[in-house]
Design a protein around this motif. Structure first.
Motif, PDB file in Angstrom:
ATOM      1  N   GLN A   1      16.896  -0.025  42.449  1.00  0.00           N
ATOM      2  CA  GLN A   1      17.405  -0.209  43.806  1.00  0.00           C
ATOM      3  C   GLN A   1      16.446   0.377  44.838  1.00  0.00           C
ATOM      4  O   GLN A   1      16.208  -0.229  45.897  1.00  0.00           O
ATOM      5  CB  GLN A   1      18.785   0.448  43.942  1.00  0.00           C
ATOM      6  N   ASN A   2      15.886   1.537  44.535  1.00  0.00           N
ATOM      7  CA  ASN A   2      14.974   2.192  45.457  1.00  0.00           C
ATOM      8  C   ASN A   2      13.676   1.407  45.610  1.00  0.00           C
ATOM      9  O   ASN A   2      13.152   1.250  46.724  1.00  0.00           O
ATOM     10  CB  ASN A   2      14.669   3.610  44.966  1.00  0.00           C
ATOM     11  N   VAL A   3      13.148   0.894  44.498  1.00  0.00           N
ATOM     12  CA  VAL A   3      11.950   0.056  44.556  1.00  0.00           C
ATOM     13  C   VAL A   3      12.236  -1.197  45.374  1.00  0.00           C
ATOM     14  O   VAL A   3      11.408  -1.624  46.195  1.00  0.00           O
ATOM     15  CB  VAL A   3      11.484  -0.317  43.132  1.00  0.00           C
ATOM     16  N   ASN A   4      13.405  -1.769  45.190  1.00  0.00           N
ATOM     17  CA  ASN A   4      13.793  -2.955  45.945  1.00  0.00           C
ATOM     18  C   ASN A   4      13.796  -2.686  47.447  1.00  0.00           C
ATOM     19  O   ASN A   4      13.248  -3.459  48.240  1.00  0.00           O
ATOM     20  CB  ASN A   4      15.183  -3.402  45.484  1.00  0.00           C
ATOM     21  N   LYS A   5      14.354  -1.568  47.840  1.00  0.00           N
ATOM     22  CA  LYS A   5      14.420  -1.206  49.258  1.00  0.00           C
ATOM     23  C   LYS A   5      13.040  -0.914  49.825  1.00  0.00           C
ATOM     24  O   LYS A   5      12.684  -1.377  50.919  1.00  0.00           O
ATOM     25  CB  LYS A   5      15.334   0.014  49.431  1.00  0.00           C
ATOM     26  N   THR A   6      12.240  -0.163  49.076  1.00  0.00           N
ATOM     27  CA  THR A   6      10.902   0.215  49.546  1.00  0.00           C
ATOM     28  C   THR A   6      10.005  -1.000  49.719  1.00  0.00           C
ATOM     29  O   THR A   6       9.345  -1.169  50.750  1.00  0.00           O
ATOM     30  CB  THR A   6      10.256   1.209  48.562  1.00  0.00           C
ATOM     31  N   LEU A   7       9.950  -1.850  48.706  1.00  0.00           N
ATOM     32  CA  LEU A   7       9.075  -3.022  48.773  1.00  0.00           C
ATOM     33  C   LEU A   7       9.570  -4.020  49.814  1.00  0.00           C
ATOM     34  O   LEU A   7       8.762  -4.627  50.523  1.00  0.00           O
ATOM     35  CB  LEU A   7       8.991  -3.683  47.395  1.00  0.00           C
ATOM     36  N   GLY A   8      10.875  -4.205  49.892  1.00  0.00           N
ATOM     37  CA  GLY A   8      11.424  -5.133  50.875  1.00  0.00           C
ATOM     38  C   GLY A   8      11.147  -4.711  52.304  1.00  0.00           C
ATOM     39  O   GLY A   8      11.043  -5.542  53.199  1.00  0.00           O
ATOM     40  N   THR A   9      10.979  -3.408  52.524  1.00  0.00           N
ATOM     41  CA  THR A   9      10.759  -2.884  53.872  1.00  0.00           C
ATOM     42  C   THR A   9       9.284  -2.806  54.243  1.00  0.00           C
ATOM     43  O   THR A   9       8.904  -3.124  55.383  1.00  0.00           O
ATOM     44  CB  THR A   9      11.387  -1.478  54.004  1.00  0.00           C
ATOM     45  N   TYR A  10       8.425  -2.428  53.301  1.00  0.00           N
ATOM     46  CA  TYR A  10       7.042  -2.084  53.673  1.00  0.00           C
ATOM     47  C   TYR A  10       5.963  -2.981  53.070  1.00  0.00           C
ATOM     48  O   TYR A  10       4.836  -2.960  53.554  1.00  0.00           O
ATOM     49  CB  TYR A  10       6.762  -0.627  53.292  1.00  0.00           C
ATOM     50  N   CYS A  11       6.268  -3.707  52.014  1.00  0.00           N
ATOM     51  CA  CYS A  11       5.244  -4.553  51.407  1.00  0.00           C
ATOM     52  C   CYS A  11       5.137  -5.858  52.188  1.00  0.00           C
ATOM     53  O   CYS A  11       6.148  -6.512  52.460  1.00  0.00           O
ATOM     54  CB  CYS A  11       5.560  -4.826  49.947  1.00  0.00           C
ATOM     55  N   LEU A  12       3.926  -6.253  52.559  1.00  0.00           N
ATOM     56  CA  LEU A  12       3.717  -7.402  53.436  1.00  0.00           C
ATOM     57  C   LEU A  12       3.246  -8.656  52.696  1.00  0.00           C
ATOM     58  O   LEU A  12       3.154  -9.718  53.300  1.00  0.00           O
ATOM     59  CB  LEU A  12       2.681  -7.050  54.521  1.00  0.00           C
ATOM     60  N   GLY A  13       2.948  -8.539  51.447  1.00  0.00           N
ATOM     61  CA  GLY A  13       2.491  -9.699  50.684  1.00  0.00           C
ATOM     62  C   GLY A  13       3.053  -9.655  49.282  1.00  0.00           C
ATOM     63  O   GLY A  13       4.102  -9.062  49.036  1.00  0.00           O
ATOM     64  N   ASP A  14       2.359 -10.280  48.353  1.00  0.00           N
ATOM     65  CA  ASP A  14       2.809 -10.292  46.967  1.00  0.00           C
ATOM     66  C   ASP A  14       2.838  -8.890  46.386  1.00  0.00           C
ATOM     67  O   ASP A  14       1.936  -8.083  46.620  1.00  0.00           O
ATOM     68  CB  ASP A  14       1.872 -11.157  46.117  1.00  0.00           C
ATOM     69  N   THR A  15       3.889  -8.616  45.632  1.00  0.00           N
ATOM     70  CA  THR A  15       4.001  -7.369  44.887  1.00  0.00           C
ATOM     71  C   THR A  15       4.105  -7.694  43.414  1.00  0.00           C
ATOM     72  O   THR A  15       4.903  -8.543  43.015  1.00  0.00           O
ATOM     73  CB  THR A  15       5.237  -6.563  45.303  1.00  0.00           C
TER      74      THR A  15
END
Length: 297
Positions: free
Chosen positions: A174-188
């Protein structure tokens, strides 16, 4: 040409030699997009599976036939939509029948062909055991219903204690989901795998399915918002974690917090750098394990 070269490198990494038929579970090339720079992790040996559902390739798995579980699954993260799907558990027909159709299939009602039983984990292995079916590639990290449903294959799960699966490990997802959804701008790119016991490894149903001692996960987000809060400054472009799957394991890798709720105590997750994760993988597997191309640089 680069595409075929990457596939050759992949086969070399997992089998030790280059052969056009080395990947005996269908074509793996379509799943190279699951890896950063089309570069699968190096150091682990197994059967590469390009997981296909409803005639589309969804994610990649490195499968251990002797253990009847995956070493890892790798996938492209997508901001999820919708709830956990209601779907049947599936199996990989190509593990049982070389040359079979590449689509994963739902387990049939009633009799199950012995070739399937001998080639991979089946539902009966988990029934009445003390372990849940722990996703390596979680449905939570996918957008479409079909992508989420495709994660419900036993070639993508390992025996995981409920204290881990429903507690600290779920919180990590859940935490990874929130972090990546908020700050990652391209493919993860995410790779999630297991660490076996050093000795006295437990198995389901009389040596049918091996139980891991730890779960691990790492992500690579090359393009991200650099206006990060202080607590996330070290979380990009890579971050990793190891979670306990045995409350009685020693604490050298992951310490136990006495503040954790009683039902989850002993299943702690330790967040760490990619370099630290790879150090522990090297120590346990007795070989260099590289998760991402040039550390996702």
């Amino acid at each position: 040409m680069a595409h075929h070269f990457a596939l050759a490198v992949f086969i070399l990494a997992f089998t030790g030699f280059w052969s056009m038929c080395a990947a005996d579970v269908g074509d793996f090339a379509p799943c190279l997009e699951s890896f950063y720079r089309a570069w699968p992790p190096k150091g682990l040996v197994g059967t590469p599976i390009c997981q296909r559902y409803q005639n589309q390739y969804r994610f990649a798995t490195l499968y251990s036939r002797p253990r009847r579980t995956p070493w890892f699954s790798a996938y492209l993260y997508a901001t999820p939509e919708g709830k956990r799907p209601h779907t049947f558990w599936k199996y990989e027909p190509q593990l049982a029948y070389p040359g079979a159709d590449g689509n994963m299939l739902s387990f049939p009602l009633g009799h199950l062909d012995q070739n399937v039983v001998e080639s991979q984990g089946v539902e009966l292995d988990y029934i009445n055991s003390t372990y849940s079916r722990g996703h390596l590639n979680p449905s939570l990290h996918h957008k479409s219903y079909e992508d989420r449903a495709s994660t419900f294959t036993l070639t993508n799960v390992v025996p995981q204690m409920a204290g881990s699966n429903d507690g600290p490990w779920e919180a990590l997802e859940q935490n990874v989901n929130k972090t990546l959804g908020t700050y990652c701008l391209g493919d993860t790119y995410i790779v999630t795998g297991i660490i076996p016991y050093q000795s006295d490894e437990p198995w389901l149903r009389n040596h049918r399915v091996a139980v891991p001692e730890y779960m691990w996960s790492a992500y690579c987000c090359p393009n991200y918002n650099h206006s990060l809060p202080k607590e996330l400054k070290n979380a990009f472009p890579t971050y990793a974690a190891i979670g306990r799957n045995d409350c009685n394991s020693t604490e050298e890798i992951v310490p136990v917090s006495q503040q954790t709720k009683k039902q989850f105590r002993g299943y702690d997750v330790r967040k760490m750098s990619l370099e630290t994760l790879e150090m522990y993988l090297k120590d346990r597997f007795k070989t260099v394990v590289s998760v991402f191309y040039e550390q996702c640089s």
